[in-house]
Scaffold this motif. Structure first.
Motif, PDB file in Angstrom:
ATOM      1  N   ALA A  31       0.845  -1.206   0.000  1.00  0.00           N
ATOM      2  CA  ALA A  31       0.000   0.000   0.000  1.00  0.00           C
ATOM      3  C   ALA A  31       0.874   1.248   0.000  1.00  0.00           C
ATOM      4  O   ALA A  31       0.574   2.232  -0.693  1.00  0.00           O
ATOM      5  CB  ALA A  31      -0.939  -0.006   1.199  1.00  0.00           C
ATOM      6  N   HIS A  32       1.958   1.220   0.753  1.00  0.00           N
ATOM      7  CA  HIS A  32       2.880   2.357   0.797  1.00  0.00           C
ATOM      8  C   HIS A  32       3.493   2.606  -0.587  1.00  0.00           C
ATOM      9  O   HIS A  32       3.538   3.749  -1.060  1.00  0.00           O
ATOM     10  CB  HIS A  32       3.986   2.093   1.829  1.00  0.00           C
ATOM     11  CG  HIS A  32       5.032   3.156   1.858  1.00  0.00           C
ATOM     12  ND1 HIS A  32       4.850   4.348   2.514  1.00  0.00           N
ATOM     13  CD2 HIS A  32       6.260   3.203   1.298  1.00  0.00           C
ATOM     14  CE1 HIS A  32       5.931   5.096   2.358  1.00  0.00           C
ATOM     15  NE2 HIS A  32       6.797   4.417   1.622  1.00  0.00           N
TER      16      HIS A  32
ATOM     17  N   LYS B 179       0.883   3.989  -2.940  1.00  0.00           N
ATOM     18  CA  LYS B 179       0.596   5.390  -2.596  1.00  0.00           C
ATOM     19  C   LYS B 179       1.629   6.310  -3.243  1.00  0.00           C
ATOM     20  O   LYS B 179       1.273   7.311  -3.863  1.00  0.00           O
ATOM     21  CB  LYS B 179       0.604   5.565  -1.080  1.00  0.00           C
ATOM     22  CG  LYS B 179       0.410   7.001  -0.614  1.00  0.00           C
ATOM     23  CD  LYS B 179       0.585   7.137   0.884  1.00  0.00           C
ATOM     24  CE  LYS B 179       2.056   7.001   1.228  1.00  0.00           C
ATOM     25  NZ  LYS B 179       2.358   7.173   2.642  1.00  0.00           N
TER      26      LYS B 179
ATOM     27  N   ASN C  99      -4.662  11.247  -7.012  1.00  0.00           N
ATOM     28  CA  ASN C  99      -4.788  11.629  -5.605  1.00  0.00           C
ATOM     29  C   ASN C  99      -5.800  10.816  -4.812  1.00  0.00           C
ATOM     30  O   ASN C  99      -5.538  10.455  -3.664  1.00  0.00           O
ATOM     31  CB  ASN C  99      -5.098  13.117  -5.514  1.00  0.00           C
ATOM     32  CG  ASN C  99      -4.000  13.938  -6.152  1.00  0.00           C
ATOM     33  OD1 ASN C  99      -2.823  13.632  -6.012  1.00  0.00           O
ATOM     34  ND2 ASN C  99      -4.382  14.965  -6.887  1.00  0.00           N
TER      35      ASN C  99
ATOM     36  N   ALA D 246      -4.251   7.499  -4.191  1.00  0.00           N
ATOM     37  CA  ALA D 246      -3.198   7.640  -3.176  1.00  0.00           C
ATOM     38  C   ALA D 246      -3.798   7.718  -1.781  1.00  0.00           C
ATOM     39  O   ALA D 246      -3.267   7.111  -0.840  1.00  0.00           O
ATOM     40  CB  ALA D 246      -2.348   8.876  -3.460  1.00  0.00           C
ATOM     41  N   GLU D 247      -4.901   8.419  -1.639  1.00  0.00           N
ATOM     42  CA  GLU D 247      -5.533   8.544  -0.326  1.00  0.00           C
ATOM     43  C   GLU D 247      -6.063   7.200   0.163  1.00  0.00           C
ATOM     44  O   GLU D 247      -5.925   6.857   1.339  1.00  0.00           O
ATOM     45  CB  GLU D 247      -6.663   9.579  -0.368  1.00  0.00           C
ATOM     46  CG  GLU D 247      -7.319   9.825   0.962  1.00  0.00           C
ATOM     47  CD  GLU D 247      -6.358  10.225   2.083  1.00  0.00           C
ATOM     48  OE1 GLU D 247      -6.577   9.784   3.236  1.00  0.00           O
ATOM     49  OE2 GLU D 247      -5.397  10.962   1.832  1.00  0.00           O
TER      50      GLU D 247
ATOM     51  N   CYS E 266      -4.866   4.287  -0.695  1.00  0.00           N
ATOM     52  CA  CYS E 266      -3.669   3.501  -0.370  1.00  0.00           C
ATOM     53  C   CYS E 266      -3.098   3.931   0.979  1.00  0.00           C
ATOM     54  O   CYS E 266      -2.659   3.085   1.770  1.00  0.00           O
ATOM     55  CB  CYS E 266      -2.608   3.664  -1.454  1.00  0.00           C
ATOM     56  SG  CYS E 266      -3.035   2.900  -3.028  1.00  0.00           S
ATOM     57  N   ARG E 267      -3.131   5.213   1.247  1.00  0.00           N
ATOM     58  CA  ARG E 267      -2.660   5.728   2.535  1.00  0.00           C
ATOM     59  C   ARG E 267      -3.493   5.151   3.673  1.00  0.00           C
ATOM     60  O   ARG E 267      -2.966   4.730   4.701  1.00  0.00           O
ATOM     61  CB  ARG E 267      -2.729   7.249   2.551  1.00  0.00           C
ATOM     62  CG  ARG E 267      -2.293   7.873   3.856  1.00  0.00           C
ATOM     63  CD  ARG E 267      -2.434   9.415   3.792  1.00  0.00           C
ATOM     64  NE  ARG E 267      -2.144   9.995   5.065  1.00  0.00           N
ATOM     65  CZ  ARG E 267      -3.002  10.111   6.083  1.00  0.00           C
ATOM     66  NH1 ARG E 267      -4.248   9.693   5.937  1.00  0.00           N
ATOM     67  NH2 ARG E 267      -2.643  10.656   7.217  1.00  0.00           N
TER      68      ARG E 267
ATOM     69  N   GLU F  87      -2.476   1.600   4.144  1.00  0.00           N
ATOM     70  CA  GLU F  87      -1.156   1.546   4.778  1.00  0.00           C
ATOM     71  C   GLU F  87      -1.265   1.777   6.286  1.00  0.00           C
ATOM     72  O   GLU F  87      -0.671   1.056   7.085  1.00  0.00           O
ATOM     73  CB  GLU F  87      -0.242   2.601   4.153  1.00  0.00           C
ATOM     74  CG  GLU F  87       1.125   2.684   4.786  1.00  0.00           C
ATOM     75  CD  GLU F  87       1.957   3.849   4.287  1.00  0.00           C
ATOM     76  OE1 GLU F  87       3.153   3.875   4.620  1.00  0.00           O
ATOM     77  OE2 GLU F  87       1.428   4.742   3.584  1.00  0.00           O
TER      78      GLU F  87
ATOM     79  N   ILE G  40      -9.474   0.601  -3.907  1.00  0.00           N
ATOM     80  CA  ILE G  40      -8.204   0.982  -4.543  1.00  0.00           C
ATOM     81  C   ILE G  40      -8.183   0.507  -5.988  1.00  0.00           C
ATOM     82  O   ILE G  40      -7.825   1.266  -6.897  1.00  0.00           O
ATOM     83  CB  ILE G  40      -7.008   0.418  -3.743  1.00  0.00           C
ATOM     84  CG1 ILE G  40      -6.896   1.130  -2.390  1.00  0.00           C
ATOM     85  CG2 ILE G  40      -5.710   0.556  -4.535  1.00  0.00           C
ATOM     86  CD1 ILE G  40      -5.950   0.456  -1.411  1.00  0.00           C
TER      87      ILE G  40
END
Length: 120
Positions: free
Chosen positions: A62-63, A66, A75, A78-79, A81-82, A85, A101
């Motif tokens: 996930a990191h 991201k 974006n 990415a959020e 995935c964050r 994480e 995701i």
């Protein structure tokens, strides 16, 4: 927020926009194509980690996802995935967030393909 609520939130970062404006659109398309192919592979690895219950690997994948998403302006992906994480080791169910995701990646990939002709 479910897949159906996920909006395509993609905005090419300024550095890539500048390259495109300076006549280097092919380079931008190549970067975006690499993002798409690399992300497909990383999502497959993430799915395997989720299915096997390897939460440390989930967090690591996930990191990585991201970071890649941020680099190309994906974006909302990415959020998500964050969020995975940060909650990989405590969230009871990872599959719904994984599906979100994956859905955001599909939406961003379609937007990229329409704009730059990168391949899904």
């Amino acid at each position: 927020m479910g897949i159906e609520a996920a909006e395509v939130e993609w905005s090419l970062p300024e550095a890539l926009q500048q390259l495109a404006q300076d006549g280097e659109r092919e380079i931008v398309a190549e970067v975006l194509t690499l993002f798409q192919s690399d992300t497909k592979s990383r999502l497959k690895d993430l799915r395997g980690a989720v299915e096997s219950g390897d939460r440390k690997r989930v967090r690591s994948q996930a990191h990585s996802l991201k970071g890649s998403a941020v680099q190309v302006g994906a974006n909302s992906m990415a959020e998500a995935c964050r969020e995975m994480e940060l909650t990989a080791e405590t969230r009871p169910q990872l599959a719904p967030l994984l599906q979100e995701i994956e859905g955001r990646f599909v939406a961003v990939s379609k937007a990229i393909s329409l704009e730059y002709g990168a391949v899904l």
